[in-house]
Enzyme design. Sequence first.
Site, PDB file in Angstrom:
ATOM      1  N   LEU A  85       0.843  -1.200   0.000  1.00  0.00           N
ATOM      2  CA  LEU A  85       0.000   0.000   0.000  1.00  0.00           C
ATOM      3  C   LEU A  85       0.875   1.245   0.000  1.00  0.00           C
ATOM      4  O   LEU A  85       1.626   1.488   0.947  1.00  0.00           O
ATOM      5  CB  LEU A  85      -0.917  -0.005   1.232  1.00  0.00           C
ATOM      6  CG  LEU A  85      -1.825   1.213   1.406  1.00  0.00           C
ATOM      7  CD1 LEU A  85      -2.884   1.244   0.311  1.00  0.00           C
ATOM      8  CD2 LEU A  85      -2.489   1.196   2.781  1.00  0.00           C
TER       9      LEU A  85
ATOM     10  N   HIS B 236       6.323   2.218  12.227  1.00  0.00           N
ATOM     11  CA  HIS B 236       6.946   3.439  11.722  1.00  0.00           C
ATOM     12  C   HIS B 236       5.923   4.571  11.787  1.00  0.00           C
ATOM     13  O   HIS B 236       4.724   4.359  11.589  1.00  0.00           O
ATOM     14  CB  HIS B 236       7.384   3.201  10.269  1.00  0.00           C
ATOM     15  CG  HIS B 236       8.306   4.224   9.727  1.00  0.00           C
ATOM     16  ND1 HIS B 236       7.889   5.476   9.336  1.00  0.00           N
ATOM     17  CD2 HIS B 236       9.646   4.186   9.482  1.00  0.00           C
ATOM     18  CE1 HIS B 236       8.918   6.162   8.874  1.00  0.00           C
ATOM     19  NE2 HIS B 236       9.995   5.403   8.955  1.00  0.00           N
TER      20      HIS B 236
END
Length: 338
Positions: free
Chosen positions: A126, A230
């Site tokens: 994605l 992240h």
Amino acid sequence: MIIIRPIQDSDYDALHRIAVESGHGFTSLPVNEELLRKRIAHAEVSFNSSVTEPGNEGYLFVMEDTETGIVVGTCGIEAAVGLEDAFYHYHLGKVVHSSRELNIYNTVETLSLCNDYTGASEICTLFLSETHRKNRNGRFLSRCRFLFMAEHSERFGETVIAEMRGVSDENGSSPFWQWLEDNFFSLDFPTVDYLTGIGKKEFIAELMPKYPIYVNLLSPEAQQVINKVHDKTVPALRLLEAEGFARRGYVDIFDAGPTVEAQASKVKTVCESQKCQVLIGEVESDNNFMVCNTKVADFRAVQTPVLLRETANQVVLPQAVADALMVNEGDWVRLIAN
């Protein structure tokens, strides 16, 4: 208009640009022409295959801005992981060390190498260019995969997973991998990430520690990032959690980012989407739906206002939207409020 469609050979340059933009830690899109072209070719074969149960198929979609003809994003689904190459994770567990005589009771977290997700479907790859991170495009790009899975459920497993990008710095250095590198490997994180992306995974089985790792023996920096995502991945994680995905104690073997899972039939978009028959006409509404056709090789999805006639199982679409979806009046589409 923004549409989502299957990738095709002519999209190579766009996919290469996206691979460069995505940066370190985006294992599924290595900056490698041979591998990217193979990924596209494999997707084309998968979309054109007759399938009754999930196998080695890989479906890669692109988001295109039809006004400019530019591909601005991509997303993918692997039908069943680990059927050809081993699919590794660490599982977080606990070991108890106790002595009644000494009145000592210690619980220690461990990381155990496993292949528990073999055969599961994986949503992956994605990425949306910064220029189009607006108008719910990121949400649309993520959720369109579940519309495809709902419509073609025979192509996918009952368990669906997503590996979330773990913590690394702007140079691609991972605190978790740094500890593994210092103790078991002599390869930096960007190199390992790249080798994995191009399919060279033999080193994992050859060099990865075979026995459970005691978490408290890792460096403090490595311990702090286990099961963390992240910063740029937080929105994607929130989207999946809203769909019903949850952590089950599995983390990536390189950056220790979490893997989340859900039962396909219980994913929000899968179970709440509905099929309606198409009517074509004027639509005056400010609602917003994700709508896709029921095709495979010619799959198309858009975001658009619609006029929903739920009691009749019908939906009114503007002519331009019907054209983009490649449907005519009387055809069926699948949709869900966005």
